[in-house]
Design a protein around this motif. Sequence first.
Motif, PDB file in Angstrom:
ATOM      1  N   TYR A   1     115.137  33.805 130.818  1.00 34.56           N
ATOM      2  CA  TYR A   1     115.514  33.763 129.397  1.00 34.56           C
ATOM      3  C   TYR A   1     117.026  33.719 129.226  1.00 34.56           C
ATOM      4  O   TYR A   1     117.546  32.975 128.379  1.00 34.56           O
ATOM      5  N   SER A   2     117.741  34.485 130.037  1.00 38.14           N
ATOM      6  CA  SER A   2     119.189  34.580 129.904  1.00 38.14           C
ATOM      7  C   SER A   2     119.863  33.222 130.039  1.00 38.14           C
ATOM      8  O   SER A   2     120.645  32.810 129.166  1.00 38.14           O
TER       9      SER A   2
ATOM     10  N   LEU B   1     118.784  30.631 127.358  1.00 39.24           N
ATOM     11  CA  LEU B   1     119.474  30.870 126.092  1.00 39.24           C
ATOM     12  C   LEU B   1     120.916  30.362 126.149  1.00 39.24           C
ATOM     13  O   LEU B   1     121.401  29.741 125.193  1.00 39.24           O
TER      14      LEU B   1
ATOM     15  N   LEU C   1     115.952  42.257 122.468  1.00 38.69           N
ATOM     16  CA  LEU C   1     116.607  40.968 122.682  1.00 38.69           C
ATOM     17  C   LEU C   1     116.088  39.895 121.729  1.00 38.69           C
ATOM     18  O   LEU C   1     116.842  39.033 121.285  1.00 38.69           O
TER      19      LEU C   1
ATOM     20  N   PHE D   1     117.767  40.581 118.270  1.00 37.77           N
ATOM     21  CA  PHE D   1     119.206  40.331 118.319  1.00 37.77           C
ATOM     22  C   PHE D   1     119.506  38.846 118.489  1.00 37.77           C
ATOM     23  O   PHE D   1     120.515  38.340 117.973  1.00 37.77           O
ATOM     24  N   THR D   2     118.635  38.137 119.207  1.00 34.95           N
ATOM     25  CA  THR D   2     118.844  36.697 119.385  1.00 34.95           C
ATOM     26  C   THR D   2     118.654  35.954 118.074  1.00 34.95           C
ATOM     27  O   THR D   2     119.486  35.117 117.692  1.00 34.95           O
TER      28      THR D   2
ATOM     29  N   GLY E   1     121.469  36.733 115.789  1.00 34.26           N
ATOM     30  CA  GLY E   1     122.680  36.046 116.219  1.00 34.26           C
ATOM     31  C   GLY E   1     122.672  34.577 115.836  1.00 34.26           C
ATOM     32  O   GLY E   1     123.686  34.036 115.383  1.00 34.26           O
TER      33      GLY E   1
ATOM     34  N   LEU F   1     126.932  36.985 118.755  1.00 36.27           N
ATOM     35  CA  LEU F   1     126.255  36.718 120.025  1.00 36.27           C
ATOM     36  C   LEU F   1     126.533  37.760 121.108  1.00 36.27           C
ATOM     37  O   LEU F   1     125.761  37.864 122.075  1.00 36.27           O
TER      38      LEU F   1
ATOM     39  N   ILE G   1     123.665  40.262 122.285  1.00 36.50           N
ATOM     40  CA  ILE G   1     122.600  39.682 123.105  1.00 36.50           C
ATOM     41  C   ILE G   1     122.958  39.793 124.576  1.00 36.50           C
ATOM     42  O   ILE G   1     122.161  40.285 125.406  1.00 36.50           O
TER      43      ILE G   1
ATOM     44  N   LEU H   1     121.549  42.018 127.776  1.00 36.26           N
ATOM     45  CA  LEU H   1     121.138  41.357 129.017  1.00 36.26           C
ATOM     46  C   LEU H   1     121.902  41.924 130.206  1.00 36.26           C
ATOM     47  O   LEU H   1     121.326  42.145 131.284  1.00 36.26           O
TER      48      LEU H   1
END
Length: 292
Positions: free
Chosen positions: A17-18, A21, A78, A81-82, A85, A119, A122, A126
Amino acid sequence: MLKRNSLLVSFFFVSLYSVALETFLTRYFAVTNWAEYGYWIISIVMAGFAISGIILSIFESFFEKYSRILLSTIPAALIEFTVLGIYCVSVNQFNPLECQNEMLWKNQLGNIAKYYLALFPIFFLLGVYISLIYVRHYREIGKIYAVNLIGSAIGSVAMLGGMYAVHVFYLPAIIFPLLLVPVFFGVVDQSAKVKKIIVGCGLAAFVLAEVYIVFFNTSNFPFYKSITTVLSVEGTKVVKEQSLPDGYFMVLDDITEFNNTDLSNNYDLLKMSPPPRSLGVYRDGRRVSSLV
């Protein structure tokens, strides 16, 4: 063994995911801003990861005490927050034209800071998650690192593949499900009551995020790109659009293309017919050529 394997699976999907994104945000900035400002994403990612490591070092005892609950709750956090953001970035009024003016650039410092504020949380979360995994399982650092690298590589490739099929503004909808895996697998060592709360919050966050991206998405081309003016002209038609990793392409049929055709406009004096109808080709909202 079950708890350990569940943690590895969760870590794999968080790593996936990190980078997925990060790849999406770089492409997103190219469309909703200018591609040249995509480097901000790298800056924000590095700031989030670096500061999370510093905080973990300073408050080591706190994170050691609450590491289990943090690893269980961060994936759900996450998601929200994503999406928060992305919304804040989409409504940011940053104007690069002013930013490039020696008299006006200071007016844009606040908008640049808003990008970071939107951002940073996020990638801070992570960074905390990934750091806790490494700290808790330092005896298996090689295996943990391998899972991190493989997940990151697959995440980048998968996002590039998704760009062929999904409009850039809606790409988050296909990566949010990745966090459902760590939401479910990350609670195996929690009590039954805590499991229900965390999973319930994770599912609620996921549903809200998907609803926003699909039905209430506020992302759009910025006002300073030429396509914004063209799309507002009455009668403009989108002939074709294609999403690719190297650009979001649109072919438009609109009256403004008469002014862009590289031919003489003295047709009456030359006793010629009117100029041929042409189409405009746009990449990431910027006009690149005509199709005659």
